[in-house]
Motif scaffolding. Structure first.
Motif, short mmCIF file in Angstrom:
data_model
loop_
_atom_site.label_atom_id
_atom_site.label_comp_id
_atom_site.label_asym_id
_atom_site.label_seq_id
_atom_site.Cartn_x
_atom_site.Cartn_y
_atom_site.Cartn_z
N ALA A 10 7.05 -16.28 6.53
CA ALA A 10 6.34 -15.01 5.82
C ALA A 10 8.36 -14.45 5.91
O ALA A 10 8.58 -14.73 6.82
CB ALA A 10 5.50 -13.88 5.67
N PHE A 11 8.23 -13.17 4.96
CA PHE A 11 9.85 -12.57 5.32
C PHE A 11 9.12 -11.13 4.66
O PHE A 11 8.56 -10.64 4.14
CB PHE A 11 10.53 -12.60 3.29
N CYS A 12 9.19 -10.58 6.28
CA CYS A 12 8.73 -9.18 6.02
C CYS A 12 9.75 -8.13 6.28
O CYS A 12 10.87 -7.64 6.92
CB CYS A 12 8.12 -8.69 7.61
N GLU A 13 10.03 -7.00 5.20
CA GLU A 13 10.89 -6.65 4.36
C GLU A 13 10.18 -5.92 3.43
O GLU A 13 9.80 -5.98 2.55
CB GLU A 13 12.08 -7.27 3.67
N LYS A 14 11.20 -4.80 3.56
CA LYS A 14 11.04 -3.25 2.26
C LYS A 14 10.95 -3.94 1.14
O LYS A 14 11.64 -4.68 0.68
CB LYS A 14 12.27 -2.18 2.38
N GLY A 15 10.30 -3.72 0.46
CA GLY A 15 10.02 -3.97 -1.06
C GLY A 15 9.41 -5.17 -1.90
O GLY A 15 9.61 -6.76 -2.49
N VAL A 16 9.45 -5.84 0.17
CA VAL A 16 8.15 -7.39 -0.03
C VAL A 16 7.16 -7.43 1.02
O VAL A 16 6.42 -6.95 0.01
CB VAL A 16 9.71 -8.38 0.68
N TYR A 17 7.37 -7.98 1.95
CA TYR A 17 5.36 -7.79 2.48
C TYR A 17 5.63 -7.41 3.72
O TYR A 17 6.64 -7.04 4.61
CB TYR A 17 5.22 -9.31 3.01
N ASP A 18 4.54 -5.80 4.02
CA ASP A 18 5.68 -5.63 4.93
C ASP A 18 3.94 -5.95 6.18
O ASP A 18 3.56 -7.20 5.91
CB ASP A 18 4.74 -3.57 4.83
N THR A 45 12.00 -11.45 9.91
CA THR A 45 11.67 -10.06 9.97
C THR A 45 12.96 -8.84 11.21
O THR A 45 13.60 -9.74 11.24
CB THR A 45 10.41 -9.62 11.02
N GLU A 46 13.41 -8.02 10.36
CA GLU A 46 13.62 -6.58 11.27
C GLU A 46 14.84 -6.93 10.38
O GLU A 46 16.28 -7.01 11.05
CB GLU A 46 14.16 -6.97 12.06
N PHE A 102 16.96 -6.15 7.38
CA PHE A 102 17.61 -5.53 6.53
C PHE A 102 17.43 -4.04 7.05
O PHE A 102 17.92 -2.37 6.98
CB PHE A 102 17.87 -5.66 4.83
N SER A 103 16.04 -4.06 7.72
CA SER A 103 15.67 -3.15 7.98
C SER A 103 14.54 -2.84 9.21
O SER A 103 14.07 -4.17 9.46
CB SER A 103 14.69 -1.72 7.85
N HIS A 104 14.04 -2.25 9.78
CA HIS A 104 12.75 -2.27 11.22
C HIS A 104 11.48 -2.32 10.91
O HIS A 104 10.69 -0.67 9.79
CB HIS A 104 13.66 -1.78 12.08
N MET A 105 10.86 -3.48 10.47
CA MET A 105 9.61 -3.49 9.91
C MET A 105 8.39 -3.22 10.85
O MET A 105 7.55 -3.09 10.75
CB MET A 105 9.39 -4.62 9.23
N GLY A 106 8.59 -3.57 11.80
CA GLY A 106 7.90 -3.77 13.25
C GLY A 106 7.04 -5.26 14.05
O GLY A 106 6.10 -5.76 14.46
N GLY A 107 7.58 -6.10 12.96
CA GLY A 107 7.57 -7.44 12.74
C GLY A 107 7.46 -8.53 14.28
O GLY A 107 7.25 -9.60 14.08
N ILE A 108 8.45 -8.65 14.68
CA ILE A 108 8.29 -8.82 16.34
C ILE A 108 7.04 -8.84 16.72
O ILE A 108 6.65 -9.69 17.20
CB ILE A 108 9.66 -7.93 17.22
#
Ligand SMILES: [Zn+2]
Length: 393
Positions: free
Chosen positions: A187-195, A217-218, A220-226
């Motif tokens: 999956a893609f964890c990113e702003k405007g996609v999936y948190d 993840t991480e 274009f922004s830091h999402m906490g996906g790691i």
């Protein structure tokens, strides 16, 4: 990762596509042997690749160079949605022919095993279509292909996010798993996609259906996906430009690999690259991929990625080679047979017109490939790159 076994003079003995012996040459030099006096390295393994899609986005690339914003491109019908629309409309045969051409360039550049993600269908029928094409590519071409179900790539243009999430959970994930089309969910964890919360829902469903996990993840922004990836024991977390100190420590203490793709930063003309060197120094597992896709990395060559790994990620030459071979094979779950030249493994190797592997990086405007071997058979000959004995298309 920092050490390679170098045999000089060395020899590789193969039988029935497997390596029978590899090591220091014993006995007299025999000038009649195949590839006498050349350098052999393991076939490269691409750990992150979206090769099955319809259409290139060269107009969008030109718009970007002239300063268009992401929004302007989306308004003119560009972006990932345009690839979703085109891939949905394309027939299986057409997707196979387009992806087959990309596979040819991968092989020509020494890639003998690769991932192939879905994720441009975003509905049951078209995700399955992409995964079936990926499987067929591995059957028809002299390359190992690992299909990966990227069901969480984006929000489909025709559904609300919550409806798609429930469709994934109830229908698409169980069906893909049951048909055996992929052993992985991504999956893609990113702003405007999936948190992180959305991804967690998908991860639970994927895990229940026996799929292993990966995550973009991480980027274009830091999402906490790691954090989430390590918690769910994901095989890998990928991109990681915005990974912070805590993330690096977490990765170092886990078996979750960091897959990095410097060709994306290069192609998008970003100054920022993933902290791959820091992850290696902390004791983490780093693997390399092209991220081949029409929007952010129309790059088939793992040699190009190797060069960027050294020049932009500051890896040593040995670390880069390990990340592009054995570690990427680990990510794809094929390191028992791929990723290094060892007794019993597949005889997949690249013959280079070089005498020292460091020249791969020292003279980076050429791959110096003489030929590429897949399971003991010469499949690419640089004297005659059109030579393709196995495919009937
Ligand atoms: Zn990707």
């Amino acid at each position: 990762m920092g050490e390679l076994d170098v045999f000089e003079p060395g020899e590789i003995l193969t039988e029935n596509g497997r390596i029978l012996e590899v090591g220091t040459r014993t006995g007299e030099a025999d000038f009649t042997e195949e590839n006498f006096g050349k350098l052999a390295i393991p076939g490269l393994v691409d750990a992150h690749n979206h090769l099955v899609y319809d259409g290139e986005r060269i107009d969008e690339f030109e718009m970007k160079l002239k300063g268009a914003t992401y929004l302007e491109i989306a308004e003119r019908g560009g972006g990932i949605r345009s690839t979703v629309n085109a891939t949905r409309k394309a027939s299986k045969e057409d997707l196979f022919l387009q992806a087959g051409e990309r596979v040819f360039y991968m092989l020509k550049n020494g890639t003998t095993a690769s991932e192939a993600k879905s994720g441009y269908g975003l509905n049951l029928k078209d995700e399955i279509k992409q995964l079936e094409v990926a499987r067929e590519l591995g059957e028809k071409f002299p390359i190992d292909i690992v299909p990966v179900f990227l069901g969480g790539h984006d929000i489909p243009p025709d559904l609300e996010k919550k409806d798609y999430l429930s469709l994934l959970e109830r229908e698409i994930i169980p069906e893909v798993a049951e048909k055996g089309l992929s052993k992985y969910f991504d999956a893609f964890c990113e702003k405007g996609v999936y948190d992180v919360k959305d991804v967690e829902k998908m991860f639970r469903a994927a895990k229940e259906n026996g799929l292993k996990l990966r995550l973009h993840t991480e980027e274009f922004s830091h999402m906490g996906g790691i954090n989430l990836g390590v918690e769910y024991k994901a095989v890998s977390v990928d991109h990681l430009l915005f990974a912070d100190k805590g993330d690096i420590e977490l990765l170092a203490s886990s078996d979750t690999a960091a897959v990095v793709m410097p060709s994306v930063s290069f192609f998008l003309r970003l100054d920022k690259y993933a902290p791959a060197k820091e992850i290696i120094d902390a004791g983490g597992i780093v693997a390399l991929g092209t991220d081949l896709n029409p929007g952010s990395s129309p790059v088939e060559s793992m040699f190009f990625v190797l060069w960027l790994a050294v020049f932009k990620l500051n890896l040593t030459m040995e670390e880069a080679i390990t990340a592009a071979t054995l570690n990427s094979a680990y990510v794809l779950g094929i390191s028992d047979l791929n990723g290094s030249l060892e007794k019993g493994k597949k005889a997949d190797f690249i013959v280079l017109n070089l005498s020292d592997y460091r020249e791969i990086f020292y003279r980076p405007s050429e791959t110096h490939i003489d030929s590429v071997y897949k399971e003991g058979r010469k499949v690419i000959n640089s004297q005659n790159v059109g030579y393709f004995p196995t495919i009937g298309i």
